[in-house]
Design an enzyme around this catalytic site. Sequence first.
Site, mmCIF file in Angstrom:
data_model
loop_
_atom_site.group_PDB
_atom_site.id
_atom_site.type_symbol
_atom_site.label_atom_id
_atom_site.label_comp_id
_atom_site.label_asym_id
_atom_site.label_seq_id
_atom_site.Cartn_x
_atom_site.Cartn_y
_atom_site.Cartn_z
ATOM 1 N N GLN A 104 45.305 -46.105 0.779
ATOM 2 C CA GLN A 104 44.590 -46.406 2.015
ATOM 3 C C GLN A 104 44.539 -45.198 2.952
ATOM 4 O O GLN A 104 43.541 -44.973 3.631
ATOM 5 C CB GLN A 104 45.253 -47.589 2.734
ATOM 6 C CG GLN A 104 44.485 -48.069 3.960
ATOM 7 C CD GLN A 104 44.999 -49.398 4.465
ATOM 8 O OE1 GLN A 104 45.934 -49.960 3.912
ATOM 9 N NE2 GLN A 104 44.396 -49.918 5.511
ATOM 10 N N TRP A 139 49.235 -41.672 -2.555
ATOM 11 C CA TRP A 139 48.660 -40.763 -1.559
ATOM 12 C C TRP A 139 49.179 -39.333 -1.649
ATOM 13 O O TRP A 139 48.735 -38.477 -0.903
ATOM 14 C CB TRP A 139 48.930 -41.286 -0.139
ATOM 15 C CG TRP A 139 50.297 -41.857 0.119
ATOM 16 C CD1 TRP A 139 50.627 -43.175 0.189
ATOM 17 C CD2 TRP A 139 51.514 -41.131 0.379
ATOM 18 N NE1 TRP A 139 51.965 -43.328 0.464
ATOM 19 C CE2 TRP A 139 52.539 -42.090 0.585
ATOM 20 C CE3 TRP A 139 51.845 -39.779 0.443
ATOM 21 C CZ2 TRP A 139 53.857 -41.735 0.863
ATOM 22 C CZ3 TRP A 139 53.157 -39.418 0.714
ATOM 23 C CH2 TRP A 139 54.144 -40.390 0.921
ATOM 24 N N SER A 172 55.128 -47.135 -5.870
ATOM 25 C CA SER A 172 56.529 -47.526 -5.727
ATOM 26 C C SER A 172 56.926 -48.567 -6.763
ATOM 27 O O SER A 172 56.089 -49.329 -7.263
ATOM 28 C CB SER A 172 56.771 -48.078 -4.319
ATOM 29 O OG SER A 172 56.162 -49.358 -4.184
ATOM 30 N N GLY A 183 46.018 -51.978 -0.033
ATOM 31 C CA GLY A 183 46.604 -52.248 -1.333
ATOM 32 C C GLY A 183 46.954 -53.716 -1.504
ATOM 33 O O GLY A 183 46.764 -54.296 -2.578
ATOM 34 N N GLN A 228 45.888 -56.048 -5.007
ATOM 35 C CA GLN A 228 46.361 -57.339 -5.484
ATOM 36 C C GLN A 228 45.260 -58.097 -6.220
ATOM 37 O O GLN A 228 45.472 -58.658 -7.299
ATOM 38 C CB GLN A 228 46.868 -58.168 -4.297
ATOM 39 C CG GLN A 228 47.368 -59.551 -4.630
ATOM 40 C CD GLN A 228 48.689 -59.536 -5.384
ATOM 41 O OE1 GLN A 228 49.408 -58.545 -5.352
ATOM 42 N NE2 GLN A 228 49.000 -60.622 -6.077
ATOM 43 N N HIS A 287 13.667 -3.597 1.525
ATOM 44 C CA HIS A 287 13.590 -3.619 0.055
ATOM 45 C C HIS A 287 14.508 -4.716 -0.467
ATOM 46 O O HIS A 287 15.704 -4.748 -0.118
ATOM 47 C CB HIS A 287 14.015 -2.271 -0.517
ATOM 48 C CG HIS A 287 13.874 -2.200 -2.011
ATOM 49 N ND1 HIS A 287 12.668 -1.996 -2.633
ATOM 50 C CD2 HIS A 287 14.797 -2.334 -3.004
ATOM 51 C CE1 HIS A 287 12.841 -1.994 -3.937
ATOM 52 N NE2 HIS A 287 14.128 -2.198 -4.192
ATOM 53 N N LYS A 304 60.041 -42.920 8.370
ATOM 54 C CA LYS A 304 60.940 -43.390 7.314
ATOM 55 C C LYS A 304 61.890 -42.269 6.873
ATOM 56 O O LYS A 304 63.088 -42.503 6.631
ATOM 57 C CB LYS A 304 60.111 -43.888 6.131
ATOM 58 C CG LYS A 304 60.926 -44.410 4.968
ATOM 59 C CD LYS A 304 60.012 -44.853 3.824
ATOM 60 C CE LYS A 304 60.825 -45.262 2.595
ATOM 61 N NZ LYS A 304 59.938 -45.634 1.456
ATOM 62 N N PHE A 325 61.339 -39.197 -1.116
ATOM 63 C CA PHE A 325 59.931 -38.825 -1.236
ATOM 64 C C PHE A 325 59.520 -37.902 -0.090
ATOM 65 O O PHE A 325 58.442 -38.004 0.502
ATOM 66 C CB PHE A 325 59.028 -40.065 -1.270
ATOM 67 C CG PHE A 325 57.796 -39.870 -2.111
ATOM 68 C CD1 PHE A 325 56.524 -39.883 -1.560
ATOM 69 C CD2 PHE A 325 57.917 -39.649 -3.485
ATOM 70 C CE1 PHE A 325 55.395 -39.697 -2.337
ATOM 71 C CE2 PHE A 325 56.787 -39.457 -4.267
ATOM 72 C CZ PHE A 325 55.526 -39.493 -3.694
ATOM 73 N N CYS A 372 56.440 -37.173 -7.107
ATOM 74 C CA CYS A 372 57.125 -38.246 -7.834
ATOM 75 C C CYS A 372 58.268 -37.741 -8.684
ATOM 76 O O CYS A 372 59.253 -38.456 -8.907
ATOM 77 C CB CYS A 372 56.126 -39.037 -8.676
ATOM 78 S SG CYS A 372 55.095 -38.019 -9.726
ATOM 79 N N GLN A 397 0.831 -1.203 0.000
ATOM 80 C CA GLN A 397 0.000 0.000 0.000
ATOM 81 C C GLN A 397 0.870 1.258 0.000
ATOM 82 O O GLN A 397 2.036 1.223 0.424
ATOM 83 C CB GLN A 397 -0.917 0.009 1.224
ATOM 84 C CG GLN A 397 -1.929 -1.134 1.219
ATOM 85 C CD GLN A 397 -2.766 -1.136 2.480
ATOM 86 O OE1 GLN A 397 -2.240 -1.061 3.592
ATOM 87 N NE2 GLN A 397 -4.076 -1.214 2.319
ATOM 88 N N ASP A 409 11.931 4.519 -2.876
ATOM 89 C CA ASP A 409 13.077 3.703 -2.464
ATOM 90 C C ASP A 409 14.373 4.500 -2.497
ATOM 91 O O ASP A 409 15.429 3.995 -2.885
ATOM 92 C CB ASP A 409 13.215 2.457 -3.355
ATOM 93 C CG ASP A 409 11.949 1.618 -3.379
ATOM 94 O OD1 ASP A 409 11.231 1.603 -2.365
ATOM 95 O OD2 ASP A 409 11.688 0.976 -4.413
#
Length: 908
Positions: free
Chosen positions: A607, A580, A658, A637, A642, A110, A763, A812, A713, A92, A146
């Site tokens: 894994q 991985w 590997s 793996g 396998q 708005h 490692k 690695f 790699c 209105q 507005d």
Amino acid sequence: YQHKLKLALIGQSIFGQEVYNKLRKEGHKVVGVFTVPDKNGQADPLALAAEKDGTPVFKFPRWRAKGKPIQEVVAAYKSVGAELNVLPFCTQFIPMDVIDCPKHGSIIYHPSILPRHRGASAINWTLIQGDKKAGFTIFWADDGLDTGPILLQRECDVGQNDTVDDLYNRFLFPEGIKAMVEAVHLIADGKAPRIPQPKEGATYEGIQKKENAEISWDQPAAALHNWIRGHDKVPGAWATIDGQVVTFYGSSLLDASVPAGQELAIKGASRPGLVTKNGLVVFGNDGKMVLVRNLQFEDGKMIPASKYFSADETTALELTEEEKKMAEDIRAIWKGILSNVAVIEDSTDFFKSGASSMHVVRMLEEIKQKYSGLQLQNEDVYMATKFADFIQMAVRKFRGEDKEEELVIDYISKNVNDMTVNMPYQCFINGQFINADDGKTYDTINPADGSIIASVSSASLADVDKAVAAAKEAFENGEWGRMNARERGRLMYRLADLMEEHQEELATIESIDSGAVYTLALKTHVGMSVQTFRYFAGWCDKIQASEYGATIPINQARPNHNLTFTKKEPIGVCAIVIPWNYPLMMLAWKSAACLAAGNTLVLKPAQVTPLTSLKFAELSAKAGFPKGVINILPGSGGLVGQHLSEHPDVRKVGFTGSTPTGKQIMKSAATNLKKVSLELGGKSPLIIFSDCELDRAVKMGMGAVYFNKGENCIAAGRLFVEESIHDEFVRKVVEEIKKMKIGDPLDRSTDHGPQNHKAHLEKLLQYCETGVKEGATLVYGGRQVRRPGFFMEPTVFTDVEDHMYIAQEESFGPVMVISKFKNGDVDGVLRRANTTEYGLASGVFTKDISKALYISEKLEAGTVFINTYNKTDVAAPFGGFKQSGFGKDLGEEALHEYLRTKAITVEY
């Protein structure tokens, strides 16, 4: 917020009702509600809520007559003594006598980012004009349209296929309610700003009504799509078909080849539409396509656009006793909403009887309370507006008829990196996420702190057999085997798009699961994966071209004539086993070529990093890949990998990992003479001559070793530095290492994240101990960082002799192994560089291009980098020599690994 106000709410709708309820809950006193009169005997929701609370309610049909305020109405308004007018949604025209009356004036909601899109159809125009951002403004009312000062604004992104309803339900409605309450609080505490609206960027658009919503067909597909969605659901974009006005709903851009369908003439369109199994396809003047899901006729009936030519063929259902009771319960719900209708007949039309869009929500919620198993959407009501049609539709839904099988995913969800990531954790076999056959699981660990991310299904031998059987069925008898190459490419493009849409989530999962620095995961792990799928998607329909299929002249056995030609074919079921270090990218490098060639696959992720592979499986299903084409088996793996290598129905094994494991895969693959490609270990030499750009060589040399924490790699496993610059090179490297930030991989400023898993860190530490014991000089690092997680210091060894373990074997990890060579001894350093059983990558830094090219010819490696390193590209073949494996990933050559050649001779 300490202060409370006396408020007058002026407006209507459920939005107004929610603002009213929230303001009262916050302790403000609503002294009067001014809303619209009842319609067809139905009170507005705002009025219903206020009347229930005993709040004074005024229902004025208008506030002005002949351009002047109606004094009785103004007097009634002033009688409530409001300190602030709140206009959440008001249709209105309110006189300035009322707007300026309260102590604090008036605020209005708005639905646009003012000063853009002033006017009553702001949301529509946000979409029609293709804005990338939507939002709302709460502003102080003035005598303009507005134009008043801004109190606060909020914005959101606009999705490519968002409709008015999408924006309203997702953002404008819920966030708008919160913002209105916040605005009142700010005013009450005297903290509300008044920011003048800028003149730049101001626009005003007229009210969109049905008569001016006709579709103009001479424009691009994107503009057609924006016009249709900008009018969805009100007032509805329309066109004339078969002499009647037909309204279009549910549009989306269609990036694919032109689908099969039945032509449909549309007035004003230069090209007929196509009624396809997915909807009505219409064309822009740029030749691109828009897919329209639903159509509505002049009588109000809405149908799926795909049913245009068969809309009247549906046979009425015979209801069971249970379904008859449900029908009567729904009839009672309709009666409660349509209180002005004496009896709900089968022919009663929900909307023609006075209901509006707000009643749709109420009706569906009431049905849901009684029948939780019946899941209806707003769109269902618009598709069946008459009671009998609605009951037929509801019963079909209740029975589960015409329902596509949904992908059910049991996520592990985590709030991390300022987002919620949803991670599937089960095996993905034949299009479904399922637990391992024996129910076994294992924990995947966050290397940044050692915490458990999720317990993941550990696939069994039985799961391998199921996955291979599903892949074989999909290849030999399924939709995938019959699909044309271009459609296959379209699916791959769609999957790439979904990966890009989810890139932040994928990068976050990759980071917490593998330890990759988030910025690298986003750019390389995920970014190159997307590029790979797009590259091979483009190859799908080109495999039979050029050298992939050829005619061959042969000796004719006179008087006969012969034609010989070759054909490239997919191999069948392929097993893919990935490492991985780059979980998603290694998946993409092999899977994209495999799928482009037309094969199906069973993939075993490493894994310790299964999560992005399982997220990829989810996205592949959403992209529309048929069941059985892609199967993902997390687990051991030694067990899963396998068995895949030995499986008689697997025709190809693609492996990255590997060298010892690669040798074992070759032995296992011999059981049925599978095709094999192997990307194995490396001890990549990097030769740095004294005539190089030293600072660049230092920077690139560090990247060659420490990129992705050294878990790379093609990492430079051994640096040969010419004697005259050796000491300076080492000094500069150590200086740069000291600047590196080691820490949380999700921190955008981190340079070096954790190693992938605990066993690998141990490692690496043993590797460094061996280097010291053999007499190499540990210049820097070699230790675990003292903090939670599996962090290791970037390490530098010098004085490394050729016989030493660290000179021969890959670390690695972030270990730089440096050896000197005599000044000018090019052939000597070449002999040393090639004295390795590996041949994956290599590099040379020198300004002498002749020397560089000579070195590149003599180095025994699949890739040679000159004055750069780690520069791989989806179009360039990648793979090694010697014990680094054979076969190629990436580039055109990768397709050869997943194709077989058939020669066909015809006598004529």
